[in-house]
Design a protein around this motif. Sequence first.
Motif, PDB file in Angstrom:
ATOM      1  N   VAL A 181      44.490  28.626  28.582  1.00  0.00           N
ATOM      2  CA  VAL A 181      43.665  29.691  29.151  1.00  0.00           C
ATOM      3  C   VAL A 181      44.396  31.027  28.985  1.00  0.00           C
ATOM      4  O   VAL A 181      45.484  31.210  29.553  1.00  0.00           O
ATOM      5  N   VAL A 182      43.811  31.925  28.223  1.00  0.00           N
ATOM      6  CA  VAL A 182      44.434  33.220  27.952  1.00  0.00           C
ATOM      7  C   VAL A 182      43.931  34.243  28.964  1.00  0.00           C
ATOM      8  O   VAL A 182      42.723  34.488  29.077  1.00  0.00           O
ATOM      9  N   LEU A 183      44.855  34.850  29.706  1.00  0.00           N
ATOM     10  CA  LEU A 183      44.539  35.834  30.726  1.00  0.00           C
ATOM     11  C   LEU A 183      45.270  37.138  30.428  1.00  0.00           C
ATOM     12  O   LEU A 183      46.351  37.136  29.816  1.00  0.00           O
ATOM     13  N   LYS A 184      44.715  38.233  30.891  1.00  0.00           N
ATOM     14  CA  LYS A 184      45.379  39.525  30.701  1.00  0.00           C
ATOM     15  C   LYS A 184      46.628  39.619  31.556  1.00  0.00           C
ATOM     16  O   LYS A 184      47.648  40.169  31.143  1.00  0.00           O
ATOM     17  N   GLY A 185      46.573  39.120  32.774  1.00  0.00           N
ATOM     18  CA  GLY A 185      47.721  39.092  33.659  1.00  0.00           C
ATOM     19  C   GLY A 185      47.551  37.975  34.671  1.00  0.00           C
ATOM     20  O   GLY A 185      46.434  37.615  35.021  1.00  0.00           O
ATOM     21  N   TYR A 186      48.683  37.438  35.137  1.00  0.00           N
ATOM     22  CA  TYR A 186      48.597  36.344  36.109  1.00  0.00           C
ATOM     23  C   TYR A 186      49.898  36.257  36.887  1.00  0.00           C
ATOM     24  O   TYR A 186      50.983  36.349  36.298  1.00  0.00           O
ATOM     25  N   PRO A 187      49.826  36.073  38.225  1.00  0.00           N
ATOM     26  CA  PRO A 187      48.611  36.122  39.041  1.00  0.00           C
ATOM     27  C   PRO A 187      48.244  37.554  39.401  1.00  0.00           C
ATOM     28  O   PRO A 187      49.103  38.430  39.429  1.00  0.00           O
ATOM     29  N   ARG A 188      46.969  37.771  39.732  1.00  0.00           N
ATOM     30  CA  ARG A 188      46.485  39.088  40.117  1.00  0.00           C
ATOM     31  C   ARG A 188      45.665  38.979  41.401  1.00  0.00           C
ATOM     32  O   ARG A 188      44.755  38.149  41.479  1.00  0.00           O
ATOM     33  N   LEU A 189      45.969  39.842  42.370  1.00  0.00           N
ATOM     34  CA  LEU A 189      45.234  39.817  43.626  1.00  0.00           C
ATOM     35  C   LEU A 189      43.766  40.146  43.443  1.00  0.00           C
ATOM     36  O   LEU A 189      42.907  39.656  44.169  1.00  0.00           O
ATOM     37  N   SER A 190      43.466  41.004  42.451  1.00  0.00           N
ATOM     38  CA  SER A 190      42.084  41.446  42.250  1.00  0.00           C
ATOM     39  C   SER A 190      41.240  40.437  41.496  1.00  0.00           C
ATOM     40  O   SER A 190      40.044  40.653  41.297  1.00  0.00           O
ATOM     41  N   GLU A 191      41.844  39.332  41.057  1.00  0.00           N
ATOM     42  CA  GLU A 191      41.107  38.359  40.244  1.00  0.00           C
ATOM     43  C   GLU A 191      41.113  36.988  40.908  1.00  0.00           C
ATOM     44  O   GLU A 191      41.416  35.962  40.285  1.00  0.00           O
ATOM     45  N   THR A 192      40.715  36.970  42.179  1.00  0.00           N
ATOM     46  CA  THR A 192      40.634  35.688  42.876  1.00  0.00           C
ATOM     47  C   THR A 192      39.594  34.773  42.244  1.00  0.00           C
ATOM     48  O   THR A 192      39.730  33.548  42.282  1.00  0.00           O
ATOM     49  N   PHE A 193      38.553  35.365  41.652  1.00  0.00           N
ATOM     50  CA  PHE A 193      37.514  34.535  41.036  1.00  0.00           C
ATOM     51  C   PHE A 193      38.078  33.725  39.875  1.00  0.00           C
ATOM     52  O   PHE A 193      37.635  32.600  39.620  1.00  0.00           O
ATOM     53  N   ILE A 194      39.056  34.281  39.158  1.00  0.00           N
ATOM     54  CA  ILE A 194      39.675  33.535  38.062  1.00  0.00           C
ATOM     55  C   ILE A 194      40.564  32.423  38.620  1.00  0.00           C
ATOM     56  O   ILE A 194      40.513  31.271  38.147  1.00  0.00           O
ATOM     57  N   ALA A 195      41.372  32.756  39.605  1.00  0.00           N
ATOM     58  CA  ALA A 195      42.238  31.734  40.202  1.00  0.00           C
ATOM     59  C   ALA A 195      41.412  30.594  40.795  1.00  0.00           C
ATOM     60  O   ALA A 195      41.744  29.412  40.631  1.00  0.00           O
ATOM     61  N   GLN A 196      40.332  30.935  41.451  1.00  0.00           N
ATOM     62  CA  GLN A 196      39.448  29.924  42.031  1.00  0.00           C
ATOM     63  C   GLN A 196      38.881  29.016  40.951  1.00  0.00           C
ATOM     64  O   GLN A 196      38.786  27.797  41.115  1.00  0.00           O
ATOM     65  N   GLU A 197      38.514  29.622  39.807  1.00  0.00           N
ATOM     66  CA  GLU A 197      37.973  28.834  38.703  1.00  0.00           C
ATOM     67  C   GLU A 197      39.037  27.923  38.106  1.00  0.00           C
ATOM     68  O   GLU A 197      38.768  26.750  37.787  1.00  0.00           O
ATOM     69  N   LEU A 198      40.261  28.431  37.936  1.00  0.00           N
ATOM     70  CA  LEU A 198      41.336  27.611  37.392  1.00  0.00           C
ATOM     71  C   LEU A 198      41.578  26.389  38.276  1.00  0.00           C
ATOM     72  O   LEU A 198      41.707  25.262  37.781  1.00  0.00           O
ATOM     73  N   LEU A 199      41.636  26.615  39.583  1.00  0.00           N
ATOM     74  CA  LEU A 199      41.845  25.488  40.497  1.00  0.00           C
ATOM     75  C   LEU A 199      40.664  24.532  40.449  1.00  0.00           C
ATOM     76  O   LEU A 199      40.838  23.306  40.459  1.00  0.00           O
ATOM     77  N   GLY A 200      39.456  25.074  40.353  1.00  0.00           N
ATOM     78  CA  GLY A 200      38.272  24.225  40.266  1.00  0.00           C
ATOM     79  C   GLY A 200      38.275  23.354  39.025  1.00  0.00           C
ATOM     80  O   GLY A 200      37.893  22.173  39.074  1.00  0.00           O
ATOM     81  N   LEU A 201      38.719  23.904  37.905  1.00  0.00           N
ATOM     82  CA  LEU A 201      38.791  23.128  36.662  1.00  0.00           C
ATOM     83  C   LEU A 201      39.857  22.037  36.767  1.00  0.00           C
ATOM     84  O   LEU A 201      39.663  20.919  36.276  1.00  0.00           O
ATOM     85  N   GLU A 202      40.978  22.366  37.391  1.00  0.00           N
ATOM     86  CA  GLU A 202      41.996  21.327  37.587  1.00  0.00           C
ATOM     87  C   GLU A 202      41.448  20.198  38.451  1.00  0.00           C
ATOM     88  O   GLU A 202      41.656  19.011  38.142  1.00  0.00           O
ATOM     89  N   LYS A 203      40.742  20.541  39.508  1.00  0.00           N
ATOM     90  CA  LYS A 203      40.179  19.514  40.381  1.00  0.00           C
ATOM     91  C   LYS A 203      39.101  18.710  39.667  1.00  0.00           C
ATOM     92  O   LYS A 203      38.843  17.552  40.022  1.00  0.00           O
ATOM     93  N   ALA A 204      38.471  19.324  38.644  1.00  0.00           N
ATOM     94  CA  ALA A 204      37.443  18.628  37.875  1.00  0.00           C
ATOM     95  C   ALA A 204      38.046  17.726  36.806  1.00  0.00           C
ATOM     96  O   ALA A 204      37.304  17.057  36.075  1.00  0.00           O
ATOM     97  N   GLY A 205      39.370  17.722  36.713  1.00  0.00           N
ATOM     98  CA  GLY A 205      40.023  16.781  35.810  1.00  0.00           C
ATOM     99  C   GLY A 205      40.616  17.379  34.557  1.00  0.00           C
ATOM    100  O   GLY A 205      41.113  16.644  33.695  1.00  0.00           O
ATOM    101  N   PHE A 206      40.601  18.696  34.417  1.00  0.00           N
ATOM    102  CA  PHE A 206      41.157  19.328  33.228  1.00  0.00           C
ATOM    103  C   PHE A 206      42.638  19.654  33.427  1.00  0.00           C
ATOM    104  O   PHE A 206      43.070  20.020  34.528  1.00  0.00           O
ATOM    105  N   ASP A 207      43.382  19.528  32.337  1.00  0.00           N
ATOM    106  CA  ASP A 207      44.785  19.926  32.314  1.00  0.00           C
ATOM    107  C   ASP A 207      44.822  21.341  31.719  1.00  0.00           C
ATOM    108  O   ASP A 207      44.270  21.577  30.630  1.00  0.00           O
ATOM    109  N   LEU A 208      45.451  22.276  32.399  1.00  0.00           N
ATOM    110  CA  LEU A 208      45.450  23.659  31.953  1.00  0.00           C
ATOM    111  C   LEU A 208      46.867  24.134  31.651  1.00  0.00           C
ATOM    112  O   LEU A 208      47.837  23.679  32.263  1.00  0.00           O
ATOM    113  N   SER A 209      46.941  25.066  30.735  1.00  0.00           N
ATOM    114  CA  SER A 209      48.173  25.811  30.491  1.00  0.00           C
ATOM    115  C   SER A 209      47.794  27.278  30.472  1.00  0.00           C
ATOM    116  O   SER A 209      46.934  27.695  29.696  1.00  0.00           O
TER     117      SER A 209
END
Length: 411
Positions: free
Chosen positions: A6-34
């Motif tokens: 997953v390519v991000l402009k910056g991480y972690p960012r306080l203003s991008e909770t929607f991205i962090a929430q999605e990353l965690l959701g994908l992990e919980k859905a069974g995906f392995d992320l880098s």
Amino acid sequence: MRKIAVVLKGYPRLSETFIAQELLGLEKAGFDLSIISMRRPTDKKRHPVHDEIRAPVTYLPEYLYQEPLRVLKALWTSKGKPGFGQAFRTFLKDLLRDPTPNRVRRFGQAAVLCAEWPEGADWIHAHFIHTPASVAAYASLISGIPWSCSAHAKDIWTSPDWDLAGKLAASRWTVTCNLSGFDRLKGLTAGRGGVHLSYHGLDLARFAPFDGLRSGGDGSSAERPVTILSVGRAVEKKGYDVLLKALAQLPAELHWRFIHIGGGAKLSDLKRLTLSLGISDRVTFEGALDQQDVLARYRSSDIFALACRVTADGDRDGLPNVLVEASSQGLVCVSTDVSGVPELLSDGENGFIVPPEDPAAFSAALERLIRDPALRLRLGAAAEQRVRADFDHHTSIRQLRALFEDGWKAA
């Protein structure tokens, strides 16, 4: 388990909770992320959700000259890959249209990504269709690994048509989180499809219903002022100068206070503006806060305000996540009819919507809500019902999971 880079402009960012929430959701859905971040973090705080994400993070060189040996080694390694020639030709074509150091950086970062490829990853997904998608697109050409994209707001509206059209054609699919952005991207696909509308939604377990009491003030008591809250970076598209002018136009007899949460380049300008408007004694700038503290402010406030606007270069919000968060707590919102805001708020039904760049109209909406606590409660309850019915983030995770799985089958 399939693995996604997953390519991000910056991480972690306080203003991008929607991205962090999605990353965690994908992990919980069974995906392995880098996670591949183009910048190192600058925020001093982080949200609790960031600590729950298991994915390792690789930081690309933000500026190529800062890590020359790493970049040269990556270019040499990537040069031996079958897709390097096509990627380099595409980069040169892009460079002729966009002759900037930024364009060169993206190709160098893509080479580093390919040379330091996360083991087992067989898909690339970029958040934002401007610079992160450039890195993803070049890396995809070099490596032969398919890529997809999530487009949001500024990236859609400040990128030239040729750049967007090229990326839409090269990616396997693209999702965006608001209808106006969807329409713009759809119009650049020449009928090929591949663009999908997917609202981020909220992790409603983190934003449980608020069962406490609000102040019930009507602005008549100095001991019980009505609290107006806004959360957002102090940048032009958030319209905080308009909001402060609207506050200054409220009748003198009304008692209110305004709280702003967020950092941003224009914070000093806004503080000076409160002084010139004569309202500095009623305004508090709290700076950036983590999600738990922001939630507490939603629950202790009476009105949420965000004066979204379209800037001269076309930049604008999509559907601001803070409006969804505030609504989830039954906090009535006032905003403008910019981009995706009307996809959440219906004027007079579950909030108030006014034209952008109109302090008088914004002030009138605020005054009506300040004077009428029963109206605040009714509209806030309707907004919460809308969020809990239609903005559960599990829906967007299911959509993304289906897109990734279909993409792998077709690859």
